[in-house]
Design an enzyme around this catalytic site. Structure first.
Site, mmCIF file in Angstrom:
data_model
loop_
_atom_site.group_PDB
_atom_site.id
_atom_site.type_symbol
_atom_site.label_atom_id
_atom_site.label_comp_id
_atom_site.label_asym_id
_atom_site.label_seq_id
_atom_site.Cartn_x
_atom_site.Cartn_y
_atom_site.Cartn_z
ATOM 1 N N GLY A 42 50.118 38.833 47.707
ATOM 2 C CA GLY A 42 50.056 37.536 46.918
ATOM 3 C C GLY A 42 50.390 36.468 47.739
ATOM 4 O O GLY A 42 50.604 35.338 47.316
ATOM 5 N N ASN A 68 47.845 34.566 49.046
ATOM 6 C CA ASN A 68 46.833 33.424 48.710
ATOM 7 C C ASN A 68 47.322 32.955 47.209
ATOM 8 O O ASN A 68 47.112 31.854 46.988
ATOM 9 C CB ASN A 68 45.541 34.180 48.523
ATOM 10 N N ILE A 89 34.957 43.550 38.810
ATOM 11 C CA ILE A 89 35.019 42.929 37.491
ATOM 12 C C ILE A 89 33.841 43.477 36.772
ATOM 13 O O ILE A 89 32.729 43.282 37.241
ATOM 14 C CB ILE A 89 34.811 41.328 37.844
ATOM 15 N N ASN A 110 35.747 34.359 44.077
ATOM 16 C CA ASN A 110 36.624 35.514 45.084
ATOM 17 C C ASN A 110 36.595 34.882 46.083
ATOM 18 O O ASN A 110 36.148 34.145 47.037
ATOM 19 C CB ASN A 110 35.766 36.745 44.903
ATOM 20 N N HIS A 165 37.256 36.541 50.239
ATOM 21 C CA HIS A 165 36.881 37.818 51.023
ATOM 22 C C HIS A 165 37.128 37.553 52.473
ATOM 23 O O HIS A 165 36.675 36.502 53.026
ATOM 24 C CB HIS A 165 35.542 38.420 50.826
HETATM 25 C C1 GAR Z 1 43.207 38.642 51.253
HETATM 26 O O1 GAR Z 1 42.803 38.834 52.665
HETATM 27 C C2 GAR Z 1 41.934 38.477 50.608
HETATM 28 O O2 GAR Z 1 40.838 37.800 51.194
HETATM 29 C C3 GAR Z 1 41.476 40.075 50.385
HETATM 30 O O3 GAR Z 1 42.756 40.666 50.077
HETATM 31 C C4 GAR Z 1 43.923 39.958 50.833
HETATM 32 C C5 GAR Z 1 44.947 39.740 49.844
HETATM 33 O O4 GAR Z 1 46.325 39.256 50.434
HETATM 34 N N1 GAR Z 1 40.699 40.424 49.443
HETATM 35 C C6 GAR Z 1 39.401 41.321 49.627
HETATM 36 O O5 GAR Z 1 39.635 42.107 50.573
HETATM 37 C C7 GAR Z 1 38.729 41.341 48.656
HETATM 38 N N2 GAR Z 1 37.348 42.411 48.860
HETATM 39 P P1 GAR Z 1 47.106 38.451 49.481
HETATM 40 O O6 GAR Z 1 47.599 39.584 48.653
HETATM 41 O O7 GAR Z 1 48.234 38.261 50.669
HETATM 42 O O8 GAR Z 1 46.563 37.268 49.270
#
Ligand code: GAR
Length: 192
Positions: free
Chosen positions: A11, A13, A92, A106, A108
């Site tokens: 979490g 982000n 989704i 999203n 990525h």
């Molecule tokens: C982030 O780096 C996000 O970009 C990635 O998961 C991480 C979550 O970190 N998402 C993906 O890989 C989607 N395919 P967080 O829980 O610390 O925000």
């Protein structure tokens, strides 16, 4: 603009978006969080920020569509305008895509279309590419596909460790996500 956050893990982000709203850099209300993983640290972060949270693994529902319908009812109860995925590790499906057309976004950790999937940072690191980055995009039925909204690239220093690369990518994400969402809201691409 009422934003529903979706997350599965740490979490960081989600926390960056909470802070951006608190600091007035993101003109939105974070109305709720949907989490598919009861062990996720993001649940505490949402609780601290008093964001109503639905924790619902798909295994708690008889089938995929029932899972999405349950989530949709929660989103509608919180007057959600826009869904923002922040480390949400599930595809989704049609129920949510049809309820929120072009209103699911999203982030990525790679320069899509390169290195989609769960391990975007590690895959780029192990491939030995000279640069990687972060992509923000509208969500469609694919895995990390959909129209690109913003990208920022990052040169990978030859001596960088994977942990250093992860930290550099997350720093970009935490700055880029609130800024890209704010630009979308200001441009009126998301009227409301
Ligand atoms: C982030 O780096 C996000 O970009 C990635 O998961 C991480 C979550 O970190 N998402 C993906 O890989 C989607 N395919 P967080 O829980 O610390 O925000």
């Amino acid at each position: 603009m009422n934003i529903a956050l979706f997350a599965s893990g740490t979490g960081s982000n989600v926390q960056a978006l909470i802070t951006a709203v608190e600091e007035g850099r993101l003109d939105a209300t974070l109305v709720c969080l949907v989490c598919d993983n009861p062990q996720a640290a993001v649940i505490d972060k949402a609780q601290q920020a008093q964001i109503p949270t639905l924790v619902l693994p798909p295994s708690a529902c008889p089938h995929r569509q029932a899972w999405e319908e349950h989530i949709l009812a929660f989103l509608q109860a919180h007057q959600t305008d826009l869904i923002v995925l922040a480390g949400f590790m599930r595809i989704i499906g049609d129920t949510l895509l049809e309820a929120y057309p072009k209103r699911i976004i999203n982030i990525h950790p790679s320069l899509l279309p390169e290195f989609p999937g769960r391990h975007g940072i590690q895959d780029a690191y192990e491939a030995g590419v000279a640069q990687t980055g972060v992509t923000i995009h509208f969500v469609d039925a694919g895995i990390d596909t959909g129209e690109i909204i913003a990208q920022e690239s990052l040169a990978i220093p030859q001596e960088a460790t994977l942990a250093e690369l992860e930290a550099a990518i997350h720093a970009i994400e935490h700055r880029l996500y609130p800024a890209a969402l704010q630009t979308l809201i200001e441009k009126g691409k998301m009227d409301k």
